[in-house]
Design a protein around this motif. Sequence first.
Motif, PDB file in Angstrom:
ATOM      1  N   LEU A 125      31.592  25.199  31.454  1.00 43.39           N
ATOM      2  CA  LEU A 125      32.154  25.877  30.275  1.00 43.39           C
ATOM      3  C   LEU A 125      33.573  26.390  30.496  1.00 43.39           C
ATOM      4  N   HIS A 126      34.011  26.409  31.737  1.00 41.93           N
ATOM      5  CA  HIS A 126      35.341  26.970  32.016  1.00 41.93           C
ATOM      6  C   HIS A 126      36.101  26.033  32.951  1.00 41.93           C
ATOM      7  N   CYS A 127      36.878  25.138  32.340  1.00 44.05           N
ATOM      8  CA  CYS A 127      37.639  24.174  33.135  1.00 44.05           C
ATOM      9  C   CYS A 127      38.975  23.907  32.440  1.00 44.05           C
ATOM     10  N   HIS A 128      40.059  24.217  33.137  1.00 45.36           N
ATOM     11  CA  HIS A 128      41.398  24.004  32.562  1.00 45.36           C
ATOM     12  C   HIS A 128      41.839  22.568  32.801  1.00 45.36           C
ATOM     13  N   LEU A 129      42.299  21.953  31.723  1.00 43.56           N
ATOM     14  CA  LEU A 129      42.760  20.564  31.808  1.00 43.56           C
ATOM     15  C   LEU A 129      43.952  20.431  32.757  1.00 43.56           C
ATOM     16  N   ILE A 154      37.339  35.008  26.218  1.00 45.14           N
ATOM     17  CA  ILE A 154      38.589  35.623  26.682  1.00 45.14           C
ATOM     18  C   ILE A 154      38.557  35.757  28.209  1.00 45.14           C
ATOM     19  N   HIS A 155      39.645  35.337  28.866  1.00 47.75           N
ATOM     20  CA  HIS A 155      39.797  35.643  30.293  1.00 47.75           C
ATOM     21  C   HIS A 155      39.967  37.162  30.424  1.00 47.75           C
ATOM     22  N   ALA A 156      39.108  37.817  31.150  1.00 53.22           N
ATOM     23  CA  ALA A 156      39.247  39.275  31.312  1.00 53.22           C
ATOM     24  C   ALA A 156      38.491  39.749  32.544  1.00 53.22           C
ATOM     25  N   GLY A 168      35.751  34.917  30.395  1.00 53.62           N
ATOM     26  CA  GLY A 168      36.179  34.135  31.546  1.00 53.62           C
ATOM     27  C   GLY A 168      36.291  35.058  32.748  1.00 53.62           C
ATOM     28  N   HIS A 169      35.531  34.771  33.774  1.00 50.77           N
ATOM     29  CA  HIS A 169      35.456  35.555  35.022  1.00 50.77           C
ATOM     30  C   HIS A 169      34.668  36.858  34.815  1.00 50.77           C
ATOM     31  N   GLY A 170      35.345  37.943  34.450  1.00 51.56           N
ATOM     32  CA  GLY A 170      34.634  39.213  34.219  1.00 51.56           C
ATOM     33  C   GLY A 170      34.088  39.860  35.476  1.00 51.56           C
ATOM     34  N   THR A 223      34.194  25.669  37.537  1.00 50.36           N
ATOM     35  CA  THR A 223      35.229  25.414  38.555  1.00 50.36           C
ATOM     36  C   THR A 223      36.526  26.182  38.290  1.00 50.36           C
ATOM     37  N   ASP A 224      36.843  26.451  37.031  1.00 48.53           N
ATOM     38  CA  ASP A 224      38.147  26.963  36.601  1.00 48.53           C
ATOM     39  C   ASP A 224      39.175  25.836  36.662  1.00 48.53           C
ATOM     40  N   ASN A 225      39.498  25.384  37.874  1.00 50.00           N
ATOM     41  CA  ASN A 225      40.521  24.344  38.041  1.00 50.00           C
ATOM     42  C   ASN A 225      40.144  23.434  39.204  1.00 50.00           C
TER      43      ASN A 225
HETATM   44 ZN   LIG Z   1      40.447  30.149  33.719  1.00 54.92          ZN
END
Ligand SMILES: [Zn+2]
Length: 328
Positions: free
Chosen positions: A9-13, A194-196, A218-220, A275-277
Amino acid sequence: MRKLPKIELHCHLDGSVRPQTIIDIAKRENIEIPSYKESDIKELVMVKKDCTSLNEYLEKFDLPNKVMQSKESLKQIAFELLEDAQRENVKYIEVRFAPLLHTNKGLSVEEIIQSVIDGIKEAQNIYDIKGNVILSCLRTMSVEDGLKVVEAGKKFINKGVVAIDLAGCEEERFCNKFKPVIDKAREYGYNVTIHAGEAASGQNVIDAINLLGAKRIGHGVRIKDMKEAYDLVKSNKVYLEMCPTSNIQTKAIDDFNNYPLYDFYKDGIYVTLNTDNRTVSNIDLTNEIDLIFRKFNINKIEYKNIYLNTVEATFSDEETKNWLKSFI
Ligand SMILES: [Zn+2]
Ligand SMILES: O=c1[nH]cnc2c1ncn2[C@@H]1O[C@H](CO)[C@@H](O)[C@H]1O
Protein backbone atom coordinates in the motif's frame (compact mmCIF):
# COMPACT_ATOMS: atom_id res chain seq x y z
CA MET A 1 8.47 -15.84 1.93
CA ARG A 2 8.77 -15.02 -1.75
CA LYS A 3 5.76 -17.22 -2.51
CA LEU A 4 3.43 -15.75 0.10
CA PRO A 5 0.62 -13.66 -1.39
CA LYS A 6 1.32 -10.00 -0.70
CA ILE A 7 -0.25 -6.56 -0.82
CA GLU A 8 1.66 -3.30 -0.90
CA LEU A 9 0.00 0.00 0.00
CA HIS A 10 2.96 2.34 0.35
CA CYS A 11 5.38 2.37 -2.56
CA HIS A 12 6.79 5.47 -4.27
CA LEU A 13 7.20 5.20 -8.01
CA ASP A 14 10.22 7.51 -8.18
CA GLY A 15 11.92 5.64 -5.33
CA SER A 16 11.45 2.30 -7.07
CA VAL A 17 12.91 2.80 -10.55
CA ARG A 18 15.25 0.06 -11.75
CA PRO A 19 18.81 1.49 -11.99
CA GLN A 20 19.25 0.05 -15.48
CA THR A 21 16.04 1.77 -16.57
CA ILE A 22 17.44 5.13 -15.45
CA ILE A 23 20.33 4.51 -17.85
CA ASP A 24 18.15 3.22 -20.69
CA ILE A 25 15.83 6.21 -20.56
CA ALA A 26 18.70 8.68 -20.20
CA LYS A 27 20.29 7.28 -23.37
CA ARG A 28 17.00 7.15 -25.25
CA GLU A 29 16.00 10.70 -24.33
CA ASN A 30 19.48 12.26 -24.30
CA ILE A 31 19.40 13.10 -20.63
CA GLU A 32 22.69 13.73 -18.91
CA ILE A 33 23.27 11.56 -15.84
CA PRO A 34 26.48 11.19 -13.77
CA SER A 35 27.31 7.71 -15.13
CA TYR A 36 25.98 5.11 -17.53
CA LYS A 37 27.19 2.14 -15.48
CA GLU A 38 24.50 0.25 -13.58
CA SER A 39 26.59 -0.23 -10.42
CA ASP A 40 27.31 3.52 -10.28
CA ILE A 41 23.67 4.46 -10.70
CA LYS A 42 22.60 1.92 -8.11
CA GLU A 43 25.09 3.42 -5.68
CA LEU A 44 23.90 6.97 -6.41
CA VAL A 45 20.19 6.24 -5.96
CA MET A 46 20.57 3.97 -2.96
CA VAL A 47 20.60 5.63 0.43
CA LYS A 48 23.97 5.55 2.23
CA LYS A 49 24.40 3.48 5.38
CA ASP A 50 25.22 6.58 7.38
CA CYS A 51 22.09 8.51 6.33
CA THR A 52 21.06 10.64 9.29
CA SER A 53 17.62 11.96 8.43
CA LEU A 54 14.55 11.93 6.20
CA ASN A 55 15.80 15.07 4.48
CA GLU A 56 19.04 13.35 3.51
CA TYR A 57 17.06 10.32 2.32
CA LEU A 58 14.90 12.57 0.12
CA GLU A 59 17.96 13.82 -1.80
CA LYS A 60 18.06 10.43 -3.52
CA PHE A 61 14.97 11.20 -5.56
CA ASP A 62 16.52 13.86 -7.79
CA LEU A 63 18.26 11.45 -10.14
CA PRO A 64 15.30 9.13 -10.87
CA ASN A 65 13.04 12.14 -11.41
CA LYS A 66 15.38 13.38 -14.15
CA VAL A 67 14.29 10.46 -16.32
CA MET A 68 10.60 10.66 -15.41
CA GLN A 69 9.67 13.57 -17.67
CA SER A 70 8.04 11.86 -20.65
CA LYS A 71 4.89 9.81 -21.16
CA GLU A 72 6.90 6.81 -22.34
CA SER A 73 9.29 6.83 -19.39
CA LEU A 74 6.49 7.17 -16.82
CA LYS A 75 4.55 4.36 -18.43
CA GLN A 76 7.62 2.12 -18.60
CA ILE A 77 8.59 2.76 -14.99
CA ALA A 78 5.06 2.07 -13.70
CA PHE A 79 4.89 -1.12 -15.78
CA GLU A 80 8.24 -2.32 -14.47
CA LEU A 81 7.30 -1.65 -10.86
CA LEU A 82 4.29 -3.95 -11.19
CA GLU A 83 6.42 -6.45 -13.08
CA ASP A 84 8.91 -6.51 -10.21
CA ALA A 85 6.18 -6.70 -7.59
CA GLN A 86 4.35 -9.62 -9.18
CA ARG A 87 7.61 -11.57 -9.24
CA GLU A 88 7.42 -11.73 -5.46
CA ASN A 89 3.70 -12.54 -5.61
CA VAL A 90 2.40 -9.08 -4.79
CA LYS A 91 -1.25 -9.28 -5.90
CA TYR A 92 -2.17 -5.68 -5.39
CA ILE A 93 -0.12 -2.50 -5.16
CA GLU A 94 -0.96 1.16 -4.61
CA VAL A 95 1.67 3.20 -6.39
CA ARG A 96 2.25 6.78 -5.29
CA PHE A 97 4.08 9.66 -6.91
CA ALA A 98 3.99 13.46 -6.97
CA PRO A 99 2.76 14.53 -10.43
CA LEU A 100 4.28 18.00 -10.13
CA LEU A 101 7.79 16.49 -10.09
CA HIS A 102 7.22 15.34 -13.67
CA THR A 103 6.29 18.58 -15.42
CA ASN A 104 9.85 19.78 -16.20
CA LYS A 105 9.56 19.05 -19.91
CA GLY A 106 6.07 20.34 -20.39
CA LEU A 107 3.81 17.38 -19.61
CA SER A 108 0.47 18.34 -18.13
CA VAL A 109 -0.52 16.89 -14.78
CA GLU A 110 -3.28 14.91 -16.49
CA GLU A 111 -0.85 13.45 -19.04
CA ILE A 112 1.44 12.43 -16.20
CA ILE A 113 -1.30 10.64 -14.29
CA GLN A 114 -2.60 9.00 -17.47
CA SER A 115 0.86 7.69 -18.37
CA VAL A 116 1.33 6.01 -14.99
CA ILE A 117 -2.14 4.48 -15.20
CA ASP A 118 -1.33 3.22 -18.71
CA GLY A 119 1.76 1.45 -17.38
CA ILE A 120 -0.22 -0.14 -14.57
CA LYS A 121 -2.93 -1.28 -16.99
CA GLU A 122 -0.39 -2.83 -19.32
CA ALA A 123 1.07 -4.84 -16.46
CA GLN A 124 -2.41 -5.87 -15.29
CA ASN A 125 -3.11 -7.28 -18.76
CA ILE A 126 -0.06 -9.52 -18.66
CA TYR A 127 0.39 -10.44 -15.00
CA ASP A 128 -1.74 -11.61 -12.10
CA ILE A 129 -1.52 -8.29 -10.27
CA LYS A 130 -3.72 -5.23 -9.90
CA GLY A 131 -2.71 -1.66 -9.10
CA ASN A 132 -4.06 1.76 -8.29
CA VAL A 133 -2.52 5.19 -7.97
CA ILE A 134 -2.18 7.53 -4.99
CA LEU A 135 -1.38 11.15 -5.86
CA SER A 136 1.16 12.73 -3.53
CA CYS A 137 1.39 16.46 -2.90
CA LEU A 138 4.72 17.60 -1.55
CA ARG A 139 4.65 19.51 1.70
CA THR A 140 7.28 21.90 0.34
CA MET A 141 4.85 23.01 -2.35
CA SER A 142 2.11 25.59 -2.10
CA VAL A 143 -1.58 25.08 -1.41
CA GLU A 144 -2.28 26.20 -4.98
CA ASP A 145 -0.03 23.45 -6.31
CA GLY A 146 -1.80 20.92 -4.12
CA LEU A 147 -5.15 22.03 -5.48
CA LYS A 148 -3.80 21.72 -9.02
CA VAL A 149 -3.04 18.05 -8.38
CA VAL A 150 -6.44 17.45 -6.79
CA GLU A 151 -8.23 19.05 -9.76
CA ALA A 152 -6.17 17.23 -12.40
CA GLY A 153 -6.69 13.87 -10.74
CA LYS A 154 -10.45 14.30 -10.32
CA LYS A 155 -11.45 12.65 -13.58
CA PHE A 156 -9.38 9.57 -12.75
CA ILE A 157 -11.00 8.90 -9.36
CA ASN A 158 -11.86 5.21 -9.17
CA LYS A 159 -10.53 4.88 -12.71
CA GLY A 160 -6.98 4.30 -11.61
CA VAL A 161 -6.59 6.97 -8.94
CA VAL A 162 -7.85 6.15 -5.46
CA ALA A 163 -6.32 8.57 -2.98
CA ILE A 164 -4.44 11.73 -2.12
CA ASP A 165 -1.31 11.89 0.05
CA LEU A 166 1.03 14.48 1.56
CA ALA A 167 4.73 13.57 1.37
CA GLY A 168 8.22 15.07 1.51
CA CYS A 169 10.01 16.56 4.49
CA GLU A 170 7.96 16.61 7.67
CA GLU A 171 7.70 19.68 9.89
CA GLU A 172 5.78 19.74 13.14
CA ARG A 173 2.15 20.74 12.58
CA PHE A 174 2.18 20.76 8.78
CA CYS A 175 -1.45 19.65 8.47
CA ASN A 176 -3.20 22.97 8.98
CA LYS A 177 -1.68 24.53 5.88
CA PHE A 178 -2.98 21.76 3.63
CA LYS A 179 -6.51 21.53 5.00
CA PRO A 180 -8.04 23.29 1.94
CA VAL A 181 -6.29 20.79 -0.37
CA ILE A 182 -7.36 17.68 1.47
CA ASP A 183 -10.88 18.98 2.14
CA LYS A 184 -11.33 19.53 -1.58
CA ALA A 185 -9.93 16.07 -2.32
CA ARG A 186 -12.34 14.43 0.12
CA GLU A 187 -15.23 16.37 -1.38
CA TYR A 188 -14.31 14.94 -4.82
CA GLY A 189 -14.18 11.40 -3.47
CA TYR A 190 -10.48 10.79 -2.99
CA ASN A 191 -9.47 8.58 -0.07
CA VAL A 192 -6.91 10.15 2.23
CA THR A 193 -3.59 8.81 3.46
CA ILE A 194 -0.98 11.12 4.96
CA HIS A 195 2.72 10.66 5.72
CA ALA A 196 2.91 11.56 9.42
CA GLY A 197 4.78 10.65 12.58
CA GLU A 198 7.89 9.73 10.60
CA ALA A 199 10.37 12.61 11.04
CA ALA A 200 8.16 14.53 13.48
CA SER A 201 5.94 13.74 16.44
CA GLY A 202 2.68 11.89 16.93
CA GLN A 203 0.96 15.28 17.00
CA ASN A 204 1.08 15.23 13.19
CA VAL A 205 -0.73 11.89 13.25
CA ILE A 206 -3.43 13.40 15.46
CA ASP A 207 -3.77 16.34 13.06
CA ALA A 208 -3.81 14.10 9.98
CA ILE A 209 -6.73 12.16 11.46
CA ASN A 210 -8.66 14.99 13.10
CA LEU A 211 -8.02 17.86 10.68
CA LEU A 212 -7.52 16.04 7.38
CA GLY A 213 -9.66 12.93 7.85
CA ALA A 214 -6.88 10.46 7.10
CA LYS A 215 -8.03 6.84 7.05
CA ARG A 216 -4.45 5.61 6.72
CA ILE A 217 -1.16 7.01 7.92
CA GLY A 218 2.16 6.61 6.14
CA HIS A 219 4.63 5.35 8.78
CA GLY A 220 3.12 6.77 12.00
CA VAL A 221 5.83 5.03 14.02
CA ARG A 222 6.24 8.01 16.35
CA ILE A 223 2.86 7.31 17.95
CA LYS A 224 4.74 4.89 20.14
CA ASP A 225 5.99 7.93 22.07
CA MET A 226 2.68 9.77 22.36
CA LYS A 227 -0.22 8.11 24.12
CA GLU A 228 -2.85 10.48 22.79
CA ALA A 229 -1.84 9.79 19.19
CA TYR A 230 -1.58 6.06 19.84
CA ASP A 231 -5.05 5.91 21.39
CA LEU A 232 -6.56 7.91 18.53
CA VAL A 233 -5.10 5.60 15.87
CA LYS A 234 -6.38 2.62 17.81
CA SER A 235 -9.88 3.90 18.56
CA ASN A 236 -10.42 5.24 15.03
CA LYS A 237 -9.10 2.02 13.47
CA VAL A 238 -6.68 3.96 11.33
CA TYR A 239 -4.37 1.74 9.30
CA LEU A 240 -0.63 2.27 9.56
CA GLU A 241 1.47 1.82 6.42
CA MET A 242 4.70 0.71 8.06
CA CYS A 243 8.04 0.61 6.23
CA PRO A 244 10.73 -0.86 8.51
CA THR A 245 13.96 -0.48 6.51
CA SER A 246 13.08 3.03 5.39
CA ASN A 247 12.35 3.98 9.01
CA ILE A 248 15.78 2.78 10.11
CA GLN A 249 17.46 4.61 7.23
CA THR A 250 15.73 7.93 7.97
CA LYS A 251 16.30 7.44 11.70
CA ALA A 252 12.57 7.52 12.43
CA ILE A 253 13.41 4.45 14.54
CA ASP A 254 16.84 3.94 16.08
CA ASP A 255 17.05 0.15 16.08
CA PHE A 256 15.17 -2.83 14.61
CA ASN A 257 14.88 -4.29 18.09
CA ASN A 258 12.63 -1.35 18.93
CA TYR A 259 10.58 -1.57 15.75
CA PRO A 260 7.00 -1.23 17.01
CA LEU A 261 5.10 -3.15 14.32
CA TYR A 262 4.57 -6.34 16.31
CA ASP A 263 3.74 -4.52 19.56
CA PHE A 264 1.20 -2.43 17.68
CA TYR A 265 -0.29 -5.54 16.06
CA LYS A 266 -0.62 -7.44 19.34
CA ASP A 267 -2.34 -4.46 20.90
CA GLY A 268 -4.97 -4.35 18.16
CA ILE A 269 -3.61 -1.58 15.96
CA TYR A 270 -4.06 -2.25 12.24
CA VAL A 271 -0.62 -2.52 10.69
CA THR A 272 0.41 -3.10 7.08
CA LEU A 273 3.90 -3.85 5.83
CA ASN A 274 5.44 -1.97 2.90
CA THR A 275 8.70 -1.06 1.18
CA ASP A 276 8.30 2.74 0.82
CA ASN A 277 11.02 2.79 -1.86
CA ARG A 278 12.40 -0.31 -3.47
CA THR A 279 15.44 1.24 -5.14
CA VAL A 280 16.31 4.04 -2.72
CA SER A 281 16.02 1.67 0.24
CA ASN A 282 17.46 -1.23 -1.80
CA ILE A 283 14.82 -3.76 -0.73
CA ASP A 284 11.71 -5.60 -1.84
CA LEU A 285 8.63 -6.58 0.13
CA THR A 286 9.85 -10.14 0.69
CA ASN A 287 12.91 -8.68 2.33
CA GLU A 288 10.77 -6.58 4.70
CA ILE A 289 8.46 -9.43 5.63
CA ASP A 290 11.42 -11.71 6.22
CA LEU A 291 13.14 -9.16 8.43
CA ILE A 292 10.16 -8.44 10.66
CA PHE A 293 8.92 -12.02 10.83
CA ARG A 294 12.27 -13.39 11.90
CA LYS A 295 12.91 -10.63 14.41
CA PHE A 296 9.57 -11.01 16.16
CA ASN A 297 8.81 -14.67 15.44
CA ILE A 298 5.61 -13.86 13.65
CA ASN A 299 3.74 -17.01 12.60
CA LYS A 300 1.62 -17.93 9.57
CA ILE A 301 -1.68 -17.27 11.33
CA GLU A 302 -0.52 -13.80 12.27
CA TYR A 303 0.61 -13.22 8.68
CA LYS A 304 -2.83 -14.21 7.49
CA ASN A 305 -4.44 -11.75 9.92
CA ILE A 306 -2.19 -8.93 8.80
CA TYR A 307 -2.87 -9.80 5.14
CA LEU A 308 -6.64 -9.76 5.71
CA ASN A 309 -6.43 -6.46 7.58
CA THR A 310 -4.41 -5.10 4.68
CA VAL A 311 -7.13 -6.15 2.24
CA GLU A 312 -9.55 -3.99 4.23
CA ALA A 313 -7.01 -1.16 4.27
CA THR A 314 -6.76 -1.02 0.48
CA PHE A 315 -8.55 1.76 -1.36
CA SER A 316 -9.79 -0.77 -3.93
CA ASP A 317 -13.33 -1.79 -4.83
CA GLU A 318 -15.19 -4.72 -3.24
CA GLU A 319 -14.53 -6.97 -6.20
CA THR A 320 -10.79 -6.51 -5.86
CA LYS A 321 -10.99 -7.03 -2.10
CA ASN A 322 -12.82 -10.34 -2.57
CA TRP A 323 -10.30 -11.39 -5.20
CA LEU A 324 -7.46 -10.60 -2.77
CA LYS A 325 -9.09 -12.63 -0.02
CA SER A 326 -9.10 -15.68 -2.27
CA PHE A 327 -5.31 -15.97 -2.11
CA ILE A 328 -4.92 -16.62 1.59
ZN1 LIG B 1 6.61 7.20 1.81
O1 LIG C 1 9.29 8.07 3.46
C1 LIG C 1 9.03 9.13 2.88
N1 LIG C 1 8.57 10.18 3.60
C2 LIG C 1 8.21 11.36 3.04
N2 LIG C 1 8.33 11.58 1.73
C3 LIG C 1 8.82 10.60 0.95
C4 LIG C 1 9.17 9.34 1.47
N3 LIG C 1 9.63 8.59 0.45
C5 LIG C 1 9.53 9.33 -0.65
N4 LIG C 1 9.04 10.55 -0.36
C6 LIG C 1 8.80 11.70 -1.27
O2 LIG C 1 7.68 11.43 -2.07
C7 LIG C 1 7.94 11.92 -3.37
C8 LIG C 1 6.96 11.35 -4.36
O3 LIG C 1 7.09 9.98 -4.51
C9 LIG C 1 9.41 11.60 -3.56
O4 LIG C 1 9.97 12.35 -4.61
C10 LIG C 1 9.98 11.95 -2.21
O5 LIG C 1 10.30 13.33 -2.16
